[in-house]
Design a protein around this motif. Structure first.
Motif, PDB file in Angstrom:
ATOM      1  N   GLU A   9       3.518  10.372   3.868  1.00 48.32           N
ATOM      2  CA  GLU A   9       4.283  10.209   2.631  1.00 48.32           C
ATOM      3  C   GLU A   9       3.517  10.666   1.390  1.00 48.32           C
ATOM      4  O   GLU A   9       3.990  10.519   0.266  1.00 48.32           O
ATOM      5  CB  GLU A   9       4.741   8.752   2.452  1.00 48.32           C
ATOM      6  N   TYR A  10       2.345  11.228   1.575  1.00 44.41           N
ATOM      7  CA  TYR A  10       1.489  11.638   0.466  1.00 44.41           C
ATOM      8  C   TYR A  10       1.475  13.151   0.267  1.00 44.41           C
ATOM      9  O   TYR A  10       1.558  13.913   1.227  1.00 44.41           O
ATOM     10  CB  TYR A  10       0.032  11.214   0.722  1.00 44.41           C
ATOM     11  N   THR A  11       1.302  13.543  -0.994  1.00 53.77           N
ATOM     12  CA  THR A  11       0.834  14.880  -1.297  1.00 53.77           C
ATOM     13  C   THR A  11      -0.651  14.724  -1.569  1.00 53.77           C
ATOM     14  O   THR A  11      -1.051  13.944  -2.429  1.00 53.77           O
ATOM     15  CB  THR A  11       1.541  15.480  -2.527  1.00 53.77           C
ATOM     16  N   ILE A  12      -1.444  15.429  -0.804  1.00 52.78           N
ATOM     17  CA  ILE A  12      -2.899  15.377  -0.978  1.00 52.78           C
ATOM     18  C   ILE A  12      -3.279  16.467  -1.975  1.00 52.78           C
ATOM     19  O   ILE A  12      -2.854  17.617  -1.854  1.00 52.78           O
ATOM     20  CB  ILE A  12      -3.637  15.596   0.359  1.00 52.78           C
ATOM     21  N   VAL A  13      -4.089  16.080  -2.958  1.00 52.82           N
ATOM     22  CA  VAL A  13      -4.650  17.025  -3.924  1.00 52.82           C
ATOM     23  C   VAL A  13      -6.130  17.160  -3.608  1.00 52.82           C
ATOM     24  O   VAL A  13      -6.876  16.179  -3.683  1.00 52.82           O
ATOM     25  CB  VAL A  13      -4.471  16.532  -5.379  1.00 52.82           C
ATOM     26  N   LEU A  14      -6.524  18.365  -3.210  1.00 52.06           N
ATOM     27  CA  LEU A  14      -7.950  18.677  -3.057  1.00 52.06           C
ATOM     28  C   LEU A  14      -8.354  19.407  -4.328  1.00 52.06           C
ATOM     29  O   LEU A  14      -7.860  20.507  -4.603  1.00 52.06           O
ATOM     30  CB  LEU A  14      -8.198  19.553  -1.834  1.00 52.06           C
ATOM     31  N   PHE A  15      -9.203  18.771  -5.095  1.00 49.55           N
ATOM     32  CA  PHE A  15      -9.616  19.281  -6.409  1.00 49.55           C
ATOM     33  C   PHE A  15     -11.025  19.846  -6.324  1.00 49.55           C
ATOM     34  O   PHE A  15     -11.908  19.229  -5.725  1.00 49.55           O
ATOM     35  CB  PHE A  15      -9.577  18.140  -7.433  1.00 49.55           C
ATOM     36  N   ARG A  16     -11.228  21.000  -6.949  1.00 46.07           N
ATOM     37  CA  ARG A  16     -12.563  21.604  -7.047  1.00 46.07           C
ATOM     38  C   ARG A  16     -12.762  22.114  -8.462  1.00 46.07           C
ATOM     39  O   ARG A  16     -11.907  22.816  -8.991  1.00 46.07           O
ATOM     40  CB  ARG A  16     -12.708  22.808  -6.123  1.00 46.07           C
ATOM     41  N   HIS A  17     -13.876  21.751  -9.063  1.00 44.32           N
ATOM     42  CA  HIS A  17     -14.335  22.405 -10.296  1.00 44.32           C
ATOM     43  C   HIS A  17     -15.602  23.110  -9.876  1.00 44.32           C
ATOM     44  O   HIS A  17     -16.663  22.499  -9.762  1.00 44.32           O
ATOM     45  CB  HIS A  17     -14.575  21.388 -11.406  1.00 44.32           C
ATOM     46  N   GLU A  18     -15.486  24.408  -9.609  1.00 46.37           N
ATOM     47  CA  GLU A  18     -16.551  25.125  -8.921  1.00 46.37           C
ATOM     48  C   GLU A  18     -17.274  26.123  -9.815  1.00 46.37           C
ATOM     49  O   GLU A  18     -16.720  26.624 -10.778  1.00 46.37           O
ATOM     50  CB  GLU A  18     -16.000  25.833  -7.689  1.00 46.37           C
ATOM     51  N   GLY A  19     -18.525  26.355  -9.434  1.00 46.37           N
ATOM     52  CA  GLY A  19     -19.302  27.382 -10.099  1.00 46.37           C
ATOM     53  C   GLY A  19     -20.251  26.900 -11.177  1.00 46.37           C
ATOM     54  O   GLY A  19     -20.739  27.702 -11.970  1.00 46.37           O
ATOM     55  N   TRP A  20     -20.548  25.601 -11.211  1.00 46.35           N
ATOM     56  CA  TRP A  20     -21.539  25.099 -12.157  1.00 46.35           C
ATOM     57  C   TRP A  20     -22.889  25.726 -11.811  1.00 46.35           C
ATOM     58  O   TRP A  20     -23.275  25.763 -10.647  1.00 46.35           O
ATOM     59  CB  TRP A  20     -21.637  23.587 -12.077  1.00 46.35           C
TER      60      TRP A  20
END
Length: 150
Positions: free
Chosen positions: A96-107
């Protein structure tokens, strides 16, 4: 390179989550009320935060937007540490979920500001969850303060 990573499950459709990530009203409902610009692919969306250290916001070039699946931005304006980094929201359905895989990349390096930003991203992702599930998020200036950097 270093990345900030988070995973959040939202009890809503991928399309509803996608709308909150790709419309000015949606973005203003969970990240910062002071959101403007062009949220379409190729456009630049501007996010401003009252009381934050200068520069008090971020400009995001929208790189990709695949309905219900993916949103990608490149930071083209804001603090030096953010310039050139990329932000990615991957969406998929799990029960019943929408999974959000979040990335803030390139630091370039894991500086203290990256630690702060990781915590703030977590609070704003929870604001996204609340917005989509209940209709009311906690965007700046009503967000959780985590330090003197807001």
């Amino acid at each position: 390179m270093n990345d900030i990573l988070h995973r959040v499950g939202i009890t809503a459709s991928p399309e509803d989550v996608y709308a909150a990530l790709t419309t000015i009203d949606g973005l203003a409902g969970w990240w910062t009320e002071d959101t403007r610009g062009d949220s379409a692919v190729g456009g630049v969306t501007e996010f401003r935060f009252a009381g934050a250290p200068d520069p008090a916001g971020f400009d995001m070039l929208v790189l990709d937007a695949q309905p219900g699946e993916l949103v990608r931005w490149e930071v083209v304006g804001g603090p030096e540490e953010w310039i050139g980094t990329k932000i990615r929201f991957e969406l998929f359905r799990a029960d019943e979920y929408t999974i959000v895989l979040f990335r803030h990349e390139g630091w370039k390096e894991p500086v203290e500001f990256m630690y702060h930003c990781s915590t703030k991203w977590a609070t704003f992702l929870m604001s996204l969850k609340r917005l989509v599930e209940t209709g009311k998020g906690e965007p700046a200036p009503n967000d959780v303060r985590v330090s003197n950097w807001h």
